[in-house]
Design an enzyme around this catalytic site. Structure first.
Site, mmCIF file in Angstrom:
data_model
loop_
_atom_site.group_PDB
_atom_site.id
_atom_site.type_symbol
_atom_site.label_atom_id
_atom_site.label_comp_id
_atom_site.label_asym_id
_atom_site.label_seq_id
_atom_site.Cartn_x
_atom_site.Cartn_y
_atom_site.Cartn_z
ATOM 1 N N HIS A 67 1.046 -1.309 -0.117
ATOM 2 C CA HIS A 67 0.033 -0.197 0.048
ATOM 3 C C HIS A 67 0.835 1.172 0.002
ATOM 4 O O HIS A 67 0.374 2.363 0.196
ATOM 5 C CB HIS A 67 -0.942 0.043 1.262
ATOM 6 N N ASP A 121 -2.831 -3.353 12.420
ATOM 7 C CA ASP A 121 -3.648 -3.043 11.234
ATOM 8 C C ASP A 121 -3.502 -4.311 10.432
ATOM 9 O O ASP A 121 -2.734 -4.924 9.966
ATOM 10 C CB ASP A 121 -2.509 -1.976 10.422
ATOM 11 N N TRP A 174 -13.786 -19.174 9.573
ATOM 12 C CA TRP A 174 -14.908 -18.584 9.718
ATOM 13 C C TRP A 174 -14.943 -17.257 10.502
ATOM 14 O O TRP A 174 -16.008 -16.522 10.432
ATOM 15 C CB TRP A 174 -16.014 -19.678 10.115
ATOM 16 N N LYS A 175 -14.259 -17.157 11.589
ATOM 17 C CA LYS A 175 -14.019 -16.030 12.337
ATOM 18 C C LYS A 175 -13.897 -14.755 11.723
ATOM 19 O O LYS A 175 -14.384 -13.735 11.824
ATOM 20 C CB LYS A 175 -13.212 -16.198 13.454
ATOM 21 N N GLY A 216 3.196 -3.318 16.110
ATOM 22 C CA GLY A 216 3.880 -1.978 15.992
ATOM 23 C C GLY A 216 5.191 -1.825 16.242
ATOM 24 O O GLY A 216 5.911 -0.998 15.754
#
Length: 335
Positions: free
Chosen positions: A44, A174, A226-227, A307
């Site tokens: 990104h 994130d 599935w979660k 982080g």
């Protein structure tokens, strides 16, 4: 190859101004894209720039669009992003959420009809640097199958949370709701590498670690199976309701590139409303100690909280240069 941070940023700024952005807009966007790659989020950062420029040329991003206040209700505000530049819209929204949190203890900005915010963690980091606990997420068009399905029908709907500290690096998570984002698949494909763990299905319907195969089928695994599928659906519906905008099923019909007309939610919270600074630091230090004291699979490794590795990658990139894929870099220069 590695290139100095300022060189990367300067070239991106030139490309963006040539595409029609004002100098101020280009300064903000080039900084964010370069920071993303600097932090190791190449998918990104630089890798997204050619697509961003293409969307502008196609008219899918309104470079003159700005957030427009639709309704305010105390600590909550609703804005229409007018298909403006996703980074700039998101920067505005998180900053406004922090302003509301300064007044009310919590601030919530719900943004609809905006465009791709690039790295969602950017805005969580921004709030943490100002001393606020932050939560933000976005919905997207369908990017993976719901659990039990074969065709893409839910978004990967990235979710971010940041917790500030005055003595330690902020805790910043994130994550996409897919096991791997499409950007991560692209990064590993360009490097000719396999995924560290299986990430989806190939064209023959077999589970695979080949990023290129998963890009072809779009049958990627949701995070936690599935979660992750359930979480993606809940985040999508919540974002669309709070922002009074489009859910994934409606975004699928837009046809203006990734995340066009999406909804994003930005929540900023003063962490010191009920906890003192000393109590916050005590929680951080206790958590760090527990992580470091635990028995490790590799005795030479370090267990970190979300982080910390980003900070290390950032420091290394600033010292040795930002890592870039040569083919992507040449494509950017050609723009």
């Amino acid at each position: 190859m590695r290139i100095p941070f300022e060189t990367v940023k300067a070239e991106l700024k030139k490309v963006m101004m040539k595409a029609g952005l004002s100098e101020e807009q280009a300064e903000i966007c080039s900084q964010v894209h370069t920071e993303s790659s600097c932090d190791g989020v190449y998918s990104h950062g630089l890798n997204r720039v050619p697509r961003f420029i293409n969307y502008i040329r196609n008219g899918w991003i309104n470079i003159n669009g700005k957030p427009e206040l639709i309704k305010a209700a105390g600590c909550m505000e609703n804005y229409d992003g007018n298909l403006g530049i996703g980074i700039i819209n998101a920067k505005f929204a998180m900053n406004r959420a922090c302003e509301l949190a300064e007044e009310h203890g919590i601030g919530v900005v719900c943004l609809r009809n905006t465009t791709h915010w690039m790295r969602g963690g950017t805005y969580a980091w921004d709030a943490a640097k100002k001393g606020y606990l932050a939560i933000c997420w976005t919905n997207t068009e369908s990017a993976m199958p719901a659990w039990g399905a074969k065709r893409p029908s839910v978004g990967n709907n990235p979710f971010c949370i940041a917790i500030p500290s005055k003595k330690h690096d902020p805790l910043v998570l994130d994550i996409a709701m897919s096991q791997y984002s499409y950007g991560k698949l692209q990064v590993l494909r360009l490097k000719g590498e396999q995924l560290p763990f299986p990430g989806g299905y190939d064209t023959n319907g077999n589970i695979t670690s080949d990023p290129g195969e998963i890009e072809k089928t779009m049958r990627m695994f949701p995070m936690g199976y599935w979660k992750g599928s359930g979480m993606a659906i809940a985040l999508d519906v919540a974002a669309a309701i709070l922002a009074n905008g489009k859910a994934t099923f409606a975004l699928d019909k837009v046809g203006k590139g990734s995340c066009a007309e999406c909804c994003q939610i930005f929540i900023s919270i003063n962490p010191y409303v009920f906890s003192s600074e000393d109590e916050v630091e005590e929680i951080f230090e206790g958590t760090i100690k527990q992580l470091s004291d635990g028995e490790k699979i590799d005795p030479n490794s370090t267990v970190t909280y979300p982080g910390q590795r980003t900070i290390r990658t950032r420091q290394y990139s600033m010292e040795h240069g930002v890592e870039v894929d040569e083919s992507i870099w040449n494509e950017i220069l050609s723009l």
